[in-house]
Design a protein around this motif. Sequence first.
Motif, PDB file in Angstrom:
ATOM      1  N   LEU A   1       0.831  -1.200   0.000  1.00 43.89           N
ATOM      2  CA  LEU A   1       0.000   0.000   0.000  1.00 43.89           C
ATOM      3  C   LEU A   1       0.868   1.252   0.000  1.00 43.89           C
ATOM      4  O   LEU A   1       0.626   2.193  -0.778  1.00 43.89           O
ATOM      5  CB  LEU A   1      -0.918   0.000   1.228  1.00 43.89           C
ATOM      6  CG  LEU A   1      -1.706   1.297   1.497  1.00 43.89           C
ATOM      7  CD1 LEU A   1      -2.560   1.686   0.297  1.00 43.89           C
ATOM      8  CD2 LEU A   1      -2.563   1.145   2.750  1.00 43.89           C
ATOM      9  N   VAL A   2       1.888   1.276   0.845  1.00 47.64           N
ATOM     10  CA  VAL A   2       2.760   2.452   0.937  1.00 47.64           C
ATOM     11  C   VAL A   2       3.409   2.755  -0.407  1.00 47.64           C
ATOM     12  O   VAL A   2       3.393   3.895  -0.876  1.00 47.64           O
ATOM     13  CB  VAL A   2       3.840   2.245   2.031  1.00 47.64           C
ATOM     14  CG1 VAL A   2       4.913   3.329   1.950  1.00 47.64           C
ATOM     15  CG2 VAL A   2       3.196   2.251   3.415  1.00 47.64           C
ATOM     16  N   ARG A   3       3.973   1.753  -1.037  1.00 45.40           N
ATOM     17  CA  ARG A   3       4.657   2.008  -2.303  1.00 45.40           C
ATOM     18  C   ARG A   3       3.668   2.247  -3.449  1.00 45.40           C
ATOM     19  O   ARG A   3       3.979   2.965  -4.397  1.00 45.40           O
ATOM     20  CB  ARG A   3       5.645   0.887  -2.628  1.00 45.40           C
ATOM     21  CG  ARG A   3       5.059  -0.479  -2.812  1.00 45.40           C
ATOM     22  CD  ARG A   3       6.139  -1.574  -2.736  1.00 45.40           C
ATOM     23  NE  ARG A   3       5.572  -2.884  -3.054  1.00 45.40           N
ATOM     24  CZ  ARG A   3       5.610  -3.438  -4.259  1.00 45.40           C
ATOM     25  NH1 ARG A   3       6.202  -2.816  -5.262  1.00 45.40           N
ATOM     26  NH2 ARG A   3       5.073  -4.618  -4.469  1.00 45.40           N
ATOM     27  N   GLY A   4       2.459   1.702  -3.328  1.00 43.07           N
ATOM     28  CA  GLY A   4       1.462   1.888  -4.371  1.00 43.07           C
ATOM     29  C   GLY A   4       0.873   3.275  -4.439  1.00 43.07           C
ATOM     30  O   GLY A   4       0.309   3.652  -5.467  1.00 43.07           O
ATOM     31  N   VAL A   5       0.995   4.049  -3.366  1.00 47.45           N
ATOM     32  CA  VAL A   5       0.459   5.418  -3.377  1.00 47.45           C
ATOM     33  C   VAL A   5       1.562   6.461  -3.156  1.00 47.45           C
ATOM     34  O   VAL A   5       1.298   7.593  -2.771  1.00 47.45           O
ATOM     35  CB  VAL A   5      -0.678   5.593  -2.345  1.00 47.45           C
ATOM     36  CG1 VAL A   5      -1.875   4.744  -2.720  1.00 47.45           C
ATOM     37  CG2 VAL A   5      -0.207   5.258  -0.931  1.00 47.45           C
TER      38      VAL A   5
END
Length: 318
Positions: free
Chosen positions: A225-229
């Motif tokens: 999630l962190v890297r996806g946003v």
Amino acid sequence: MKVVFLVTPPFAAQVLDFLLQNQVQVVAVISKPDRPKGRSGSPVPTPVKLVAEAHQPPLPIYQPELVSAAEFADVLKAYEADLFVVVAYGEIIKQHLLDMPRLACINVHASLLPKHRGAAPIQRSIMEGEKETGVTIMHMVKKMDAGDMIKKVAVAIGPDMTYGELETALCEAGKEALLEVIQQFEQGEPSREPQDHALMTLAPKIELEDCELNWNESAQHLHDLVRGVNPHPGAWCYVEVKGEKKRLKIARTRVVEHAPAAPGTILNLSQNKGNLLIATNDQALELVDVQLEGKKLMTSEELTRGISRTLFSFLAAT
């Protein structure tokens, strides 16, 4: 081969520049209107507008609120375009425009269709922990991202790759694929492959609430999630610092093996050194780069250097 280019996102400026460098005859560029940005509130030109204006001679650029508005049809029709090329324009293109170009209206979509139809295919592919995505060049139809496919190019997703990094890689692959497809149209109708609609998945727009970390999830899910946003809209959570509730933006993380503990617990509480290590429902997540509201981006070790970690706690997701 006369091409009208309909685009919105910043990376589309690179695509336009690449096409122009390769002698594609772009006769007009359609972009969303300039929007206010920053403290001044002054309208800022879109990146693609800057490329169009810098070209010699400058390309005609139009910025209608709605490209499918009836009054704009005559403007587009006057160009007698062979192709309309659409890149993430952010508006449902109506049928009278799809039928307008002599050869086709084609779209550059940042996924391997029929997977991830919709507004956020790049972010969703990372958030779902996928190892591969790609670019699809397709014929446009009225139904979203459902047209026949002309060309697909796969792109690997590294284990720590961010949305911004993947977007750059997809842009590079996409512009090469688009140029090849345009050249194919110059030689005749390229082959086309219908999508298997039974395999369709959706990639809806990312909302701010989608980016909140829930420590009851797995460490790998939170890392994805962190890297996806990253870089936007950015993952976040609520923390309590010296009794005050604040939002903490989390830009970069690392999954760390650790014995189970209550989710949200600071596992290195007794040490005021090293990045914060937070328990999840299975392992731990190291918070590498963070930004507390009102402060600049820094490591979580730097953030807590002047604060006793006993006065710093992570709150449950809302």
